[in-house]
Design an enzyme around this catalytic site. Structure first.
Site, PDB file in Angstrom:
ATOM      1  CB  SER A 191      -1.869  -0.305  -5.453  1.00  0.00           C
ATOM      2  OG  SER A 191      -1.870  -1.286  -6.106  1.00  0.00           O
ATOM      3  CG  HIS A 227       1.284   1.534  -2.783  1.00  0.00           C
ATOM      4  ND1 HIS A 227       2.418   0.889  -3.625  1.00  0.00           N
ATOM      5  CD2 HIS A 227       0.937   0.028  -2.850  1.00  0.00           C
ATOM      6  CE1 HIS A 227       2.243   0.079  -4.263  1.00  0.00           C
ATOM      7  NE2 HIS A 227       1.606  -0.490  -3.867  1.00  0.00           N
ATOM      8  CE  LYS A 239       4.290  -2.709  -3.239  1.00  0.00           C
ATOM      9  NZ  LYS A 239       4.499  -2.462  -3.644  1.00  0.00           N
TER      10      LYS A 239
END
Length: 397
Positions: free
Chosen positions: A186, A214, A245
């Site tokens: 990240s 991610h 996310k």
């Protein structure tokens, strides 16, 4: 007693501020979106948001909001219990089944966050007879989860396959071995070399675990994450991830894995056994998220275009961006104070970003981590680049 403690804590907070590492929280008076309204903690008013993990722009998507509102009426606000006592509704089971199918795994178990998911895996599966082999730049939740178990700990340099192989050779006496890596790191936007990792795992008889927080939702041909990107969906044993996310941006996490692994987690994973069920409104809204992700590539294509535009324009403007094509685009500054000041100048110019410095990143590698979203327009991206150029000039660069 606390008066003495108060002084110690105040001194520690002063040290954090003096080192330029204090993390102020800005107060947002609007829904998460490409543009947000800052009401406190920075220049007030509407600003472009380039620091959220809202990759697909679904945090305020009207269909997601409609699904959430309907879920409140149908399922209620919360379960008020852990699942093994009285806290499983069929909407939770439906989401687990959908995630299993989407990720190509045999079963899935929901957690209140991916931090909890990573915190519940290692202690359940590994003991002092085993070994865990972890990438040096893995997320803090993986590091903390490993600390909870009694397995021997091995660490290999970030994405360094030769070092990984050396750790596998040194741990061949272990009963079980688990290689664990972020799918996407990240702070850098770098992607783990999963095909090569799986090759080594096969050669040395190890399992593979990937935290794909991610990536799931937008990486890979169908948004199924880094295992899909590298063609190893059937070779990864454990996938952890988040619903907070790309998959809607609320909260919640999961472990998708081999059937027996998930079954054991349901019996012994402490964050699962002792935490309330995921709110049913999140489970129901997440099902709608999966519908949108599976039905169309439009949002992923827009995200790819925005990412390419920002990276190319910033490079043309003379900024250093770590290489890659992930929507995490780290703009390298070096000096921590300078990165913090640049973030302040950008906020004044209507662009909300955050400076990252030690201990989040190594000394001398401070950066502005820009995160692109499908919610951004071309004009948003170009305005952000112009703001960087102007802020750099104001900084005297």
């Amino acid at each position: 007693m606390f008066d003495t403690v108060r002084d110690d804590l105040a001194a520690t907070l002063d040290e954090i501020r003096e080192a330029g590492l204090f993390k102020p929280e800005r107060v947002i008076g609007s829904p998460q979106s490409a543009a947000v309204t800052v009401t406190a903690g920075g220049a007030p008013g509407e600003v472009l948001n380039f620091c959220a993990n809202n990759y697909l722009g679904l945090a305020d998507h009207p269909e997601i909001l409609a699904a959430a509102k309907d879920a409140l009426d149908r399922w209620g606000y919360g379960m008020a219990s852990v699942r093994f006592i009285c806290g499983t509704q069929d909407v939770h089971k439906e989401l687990e089944e959908r995630l299993s199918t989407f990720l190509g795994q045999e079963d899935t178990i929901l957690y209140s966050s991916c931090f909890d998911a990573n915190g519940g895996v290692f202690e359940t599966l590994l003991d002092e007879r085993d070994a865990v082999i972890s990438d040096a730049l893995n997320h803090a939740s993986i590091i903390d989860g490993i600390r909870l178990c009694k397995a021997r700990r091995h660490r290999y340099a970030n994405r360094d396959l030769a070092d990984l192989e050396q750790q596998l050779k040194e741990s061949q006496d272990a009963r079980r071995r688990l290689i664990v890596t972020d799918g996407v790191f990240s702070m850098d936007g770098y992607v783990a070399p999963l095909r090569e990792i799986c090759d080594l795992a096969d050669r040395y008889n190890a399992m593979v675990m990937v935290d794909d927080s991610h990536a799931v939702g937008f990486v890979g041909a169908h948004g199924r994450g880094t295992p899909e990107l590298h063609g190893v969906m059937d070779r990864v044993d454990i996938i952890t991830g988040t619903l907070g996310k790309a998959l809607g941006g609320a909260s919640g996490g999961y472990v998708a894995a081999r059937r027996e692994i998930v079954a054991l987690l349901r019996q012994r994973s402490r964050p699962y056994l002792f935490s309330n069920s995921l709110a049913p409104v999140i489970a129901a809204a997440s099902l709608k998220v999966l519908d949108l992700v599976e039905q169309s590539n439009e949002l992923r294509e827009r995200l790819v275009a925005n990412t390419a535009l920002f990276r190319s324009k910033m490079t043309e403007a003379g900024f250093e961006i770590l290489p890659g094509d992930h929507p995490i685009a780290p703009v390298m500054i070096g000096d921590a104070a300078k990165a913090g000041r640049l973030a302040e100048l950008l906020l004044e110019r209507g662009v909300y970003v955050i400076g990252f410095s030690y201990p989040v990143v190594p000394h001398g590698q401070a950066r502005i981590r820009v995160q692109l979203s499908a919610a951004h327009t071309t004009e948003d991206v170009e305005r952000a680049v112009a703001a960087f150029v102007d802020a750099r000039a104001a900084l005297g660069e």
